[in-house]
Write a protein that holds these residues in place. Sequence first.
Motif, PDB file in Angstrom:
ATOM      1  N   LEU A 243     -33.508 -11.732  32.810  1.00  0.00           N
ATOM      2  CA  LEU A 243     -34.094 -10.762  33.728  1.00  0.00           C
ATOM      3  C   LEU A 243     -33.350  -9.441  33.724  1.00  0.00           C
ATOM      4  O   LEU A 243     -33.629  -8.579  34.553  1.00  0.00           O
ATOM      5  CB  LEU A 243     -34.085 -11.339  35.152  1.00  0.00           C
ATOM      6  N   HIS A 244     -32.354  -9.293  32.851  1.00  0.00           N
ATOM      7  CA  HIS A 244     -31.601  -8.038  32.788  1.00  0.00           C
ATOM      8  C   HIS A 244     -31.654  -7.511  31.356  1.00  0.00           C
ATOM      9  O   HIS A 244     -31.429  -8.278  30.403  1.00  0.00           O
ATOM     10  CB  HIS A 244     -30.146  -8.274  33.219  1.00  0.00           C
ATOM     11  N   PRO A 245     -31.941  -6.223  31.177  1.00  0.00           N
ATOM     12  CA  PRO A 245     -32.020  -5.676  29.810  1.00  0.00           C
ATOM     13  C   PRO A 245     -30.733  -5.875  29.008  1.00  0.00           C
ATOM     14  O   PRO A 245     -30.793  -6.005  27.775  1.00  0.00           O
ATOM     15  CB  PRO A 245     -32.298  -4.184  30.050  1.00  0.00           C
ATOM     16  N   TYR A 246     -29.581  -5.939  29.673  1.00  0.00           N
ATOM     17  CA  TYR A 246     -28.340  -6.148  28.915  1.00  0.00           C
ATOM     18  C   TYR A 246     -28.311  -7.559  28.317  1.00  0.00           C
ATOM     19  O   TYR A 246     -27.940  -7.749  27.161  1.00  0.00           O
ATOM     20  CB  TYR A 246     -27.130  -5.921  29.819  1.00  0.00           C
ATOM     21  N   GLY A 280     -25.106   5.402  39.657  1.00  0.00           N
ATOM     22  CA  GLY A 280     -26.242   4.619  39.184  1.00  0.00           C
ATOM     23  C   GLY A 280     -25.821   3.392  38.394  1.00  0.00           C
ATOM     24  O   GLY A 280     -24.696   2.904  38.484  1.00  0.00           O
ATOM     25  N   CYS A 281     -26.754   2.892  37.566  1.00  0.00           N
ATOM     26  CA  CYS A 281     -26.528   1.658  36.804  1.00  0.00           C
ATOM     27  C   CYS A 281     -25.609   1.930  35.618  1.00  0.00           C
ATOM     28  O   CYS A 281     -25.837   2.872  34.844  1.00  0.00           O
ATOM     29  CB  CYS A 281     -27.882   1.132  36.325  1.00  0.00           C
ATOM     30  N   ALA A 282     -24.595   1.093  35.444  1.00  0.00           N
ATOM     31  CA  ALA A 282     -23.621   1.280  34.361  1.00  0.00           C
ATOM     32  C   ALA A 282     -24.258   1.144  32.978  1.00  0.00           C
ATOM     33  O   ALA A 282     -23.731   1.659  31.996  1.00  0.00           O
ATOM     34  CB  ALA A 282     -22.495   0.249  34.510  1.00  0.00           C
ATOM     35  N   PHE A 283     -25.391   0.458  32.892  1.00  0.00           N
ATOM     36  CA  PHE A 283     -26.031   0.228  31.582  1.00  0.00           C
ATOM     37  C   PHE A 283     -27.056   1.316  31.239  1.00  0.00           C
ATOM     38  O   PHE A 283     -27.632   1.316  30.159  1.00  0.00           O
ATOM     39  CB  PHE A 283     -26.695  -1.160  31.595  1.00  0.00           C
ATOM     40  N   ALA A 284     -27.260   2.274  32.171  1.00  0.00           N
ATOM     41  CA  ALA A 284     -28.380   3.218  32.022  1.00  0.00           C
ATOM     42  C   ALA A 284     -28.347   3.976  30.697  1.00  0.00           C
ATOM     43  O   ALA A 284     -29.393   4.183  30.068  1.00  0.00           O
ATOM     44  CB  ALA A 284     -28.395   4.193  33.201  1.00  0.00           C
ATOM     45  N   ALA A 313     -29.095  -7.857  38.554  1.00  0.00           N
ATOM     46  CA  ALA A 313     -28.861  -6.559  39.186  1.00  0.00           C
ATOM     47  C   ALA A 313     -29.540  -5.506  38.318  1.00  0.00           C
ATOM     48  O   ALA A 313     -28.914  -4.896  37.449  1.00  0.00           O
ATOM     49  CB  ALA A 313     -27.365  -6.292  39.311  1.00  0.00           C
ATOM     50  N   CYS A 314     -30.828  -5.341  38.533  1.00  0.00           N
ATOM     51  CA  CYS A 314     -31.611  -4.384  37.730  1.00  0.00           C
ATOM     52  C   CYS A 314     -32.789  -3.927  38.571  1.00  0.00           C
ATOM     53  O   CYS A 314     -33.483  -4.754  39.168  1.00  0.00           O
ATOM     54  CB  CYS A 314     -32.092  -5.051  36.442  1.00  0.00           C
ATOM     55  N   HIS A 315     -33.038  -2.603  38.606  1.00  0.00           N
ATOM     56  CA  HIS A 315     -34.181  -2.093  39.376  1.00  0.00           C
ATOM     57  C   HIS A 315     -35.508  -2.564  38.799  1.00  0.00           C
ATOM     58  O   HIS A 315     -36.510  -2.593  39.503  1.00  0.00           O
ATOM     59  CB  HIS A 315     -34.163  -0.554  39.376  1.00  0.00           C
ATOM     60  N   HIS A 316     -35.498  -2.887  37.504  1.00  0.00           N
ATOM     61  CA  HIS A 316     -36.786  -3.178  36.864  1.00  0.00           C
ATOM     62  C   HIS A 316     -36.853  -4.596  36.307  1.00  0.00           C
ATOM     63  O   HIS A 316     -37.593  -4.850  35.342  1.00  0.00           O
ATOM     64  CB  HIS A 316     -37.044  -2.153  35.750  1.00  0.00           C
TER      65      HIS A 316
HETATM   66 FE1  SF4 Z   1     -31.792  -0.661  32.720  1.00  0.00          FE
HETATM   67 FE2  SF4 Z   1     -32.354   0.488  35.021  1.00  0.00          FE
HETATM   68 FE3  SF4 Z   1     -32.085  -2.126  34.910  1.00  0.00          FE
HETATM   69 FE4  SF4 Z   1     -29.966  -0.552  34.666  1.00  0.00          FE
HETATM   70  S1  SF4 Z   1     -31.254  -0.782  36.475  1.00  0.00           S
HETATM   71  S2  SF4 Z   1     -30.452  -2.310  33.428  1.00  0.00           S
HETATM   72  S3  SF4 Z   1     -30.833   1.152  33.544  1.00  0.00           S
HETATM   73  S4  SF4 Z   1     -33.671  -0.898  33.895  1.00  0.00           S
END
Ligand code: SF4
Length: 329
Positions: A243-246, A280-284, A313-316
């Motif tokens: 569920l997290h892009p990382y 903001g998000c560290a992975f942005a 921990a991801c907005h999306h």
């Molecule tokens: Fe990517 Fe945004 Fe999720 Fe961070 S919060 S991982 S930048 S989609």
Amino acid sequence: MTTPPALEIRGLRLTLPGAARPVLDGVDLTVGPGETVALVGESGSGKSLTSRGALGLLPAGAVTEGAVLVDGEDVLTAPPDRLRALRTGRVAMVFQDPRATLNPLRRIGDFLTEGARAAGVEPAAATDRATGLLRAVGLDASVLAAYPGQVSGGMLQRVVIAAALMGDPVLLLADEPTTALDVITQAEVIALLVRLRESFRTGLLFVTHDLDLAAAVSDRVHVMYAGRIVESGPAEDVFARPLHPYTTALLASTPRLTAPGGRLSAIPGRPPDPRTPLTGCAFAARCPLATDTCRETPPEARRAPGRPDHHAACHHSARLADEGAVLDV
Ligand code: SF4
């Protein structure tokens, strides 16, 4: 009385002198008795720092907040004599390179029994226990008389694991324990750790960059990035439906035995420098889904609907949940 977790880390924040932000930022994790928890992430994500925190081995000048409870006792506030007792008994660590752990000039038997003898155990009884544990890890008593240079790397890692079990630990910390070994020995050592965890009911915190290994041995997994846990949950669910892009990017950059011939994609860019502040998000900066919200507001960990005990921990993360685990990076 209920048994406390082998390890419970609550809101651990760790700041180093000169750093613009904490190198560990609100880490929460629990390892139950007999449970294996994997901590995965790229180099510098904070996973080794977190596991060393369980032994109270923190860098000089580190300022900590939160709690690190081993078998119910907080190692961050424990006095030096309690810390020493913890490190020689209830918690033990298996490091990456067994040859760096043993003194080449001392016999393996001395190494195995020194802790027990220092605690007042009769030498004969200490040797008996060492012999029994050597058998449990698949070695015979002749190893006691050998020097480290006389046995293979795989045998030495078994010796280190036997030594870790000498104090009946409730918690075993294994930091990349197979990286220095060949592939066949790696598989044997991992099978051994899993078997021992089941026989001794020891909680196992497994630090690795190898996602296939983490998937094979762990009950739960925590994915770390830039000092934060960005995704956690049952290992099967996290790796099958991240569920997290990382996490998705890590999986896409890992050679998979289960999908030979698949395309590998490196994660673009580098993790953020701890000397620079973050908004903001560290992975942005590396994330293909990043939006203005991501760059402005740090995401909080939230439980995924319908996925018990799975947090990201991801907005999306809802997009990933809806679209499945496929995300091209
Ligand atoms: Fe990517 Fe945004 Fe999720 Fe961070 S919060 S991982 S930048 S989609």
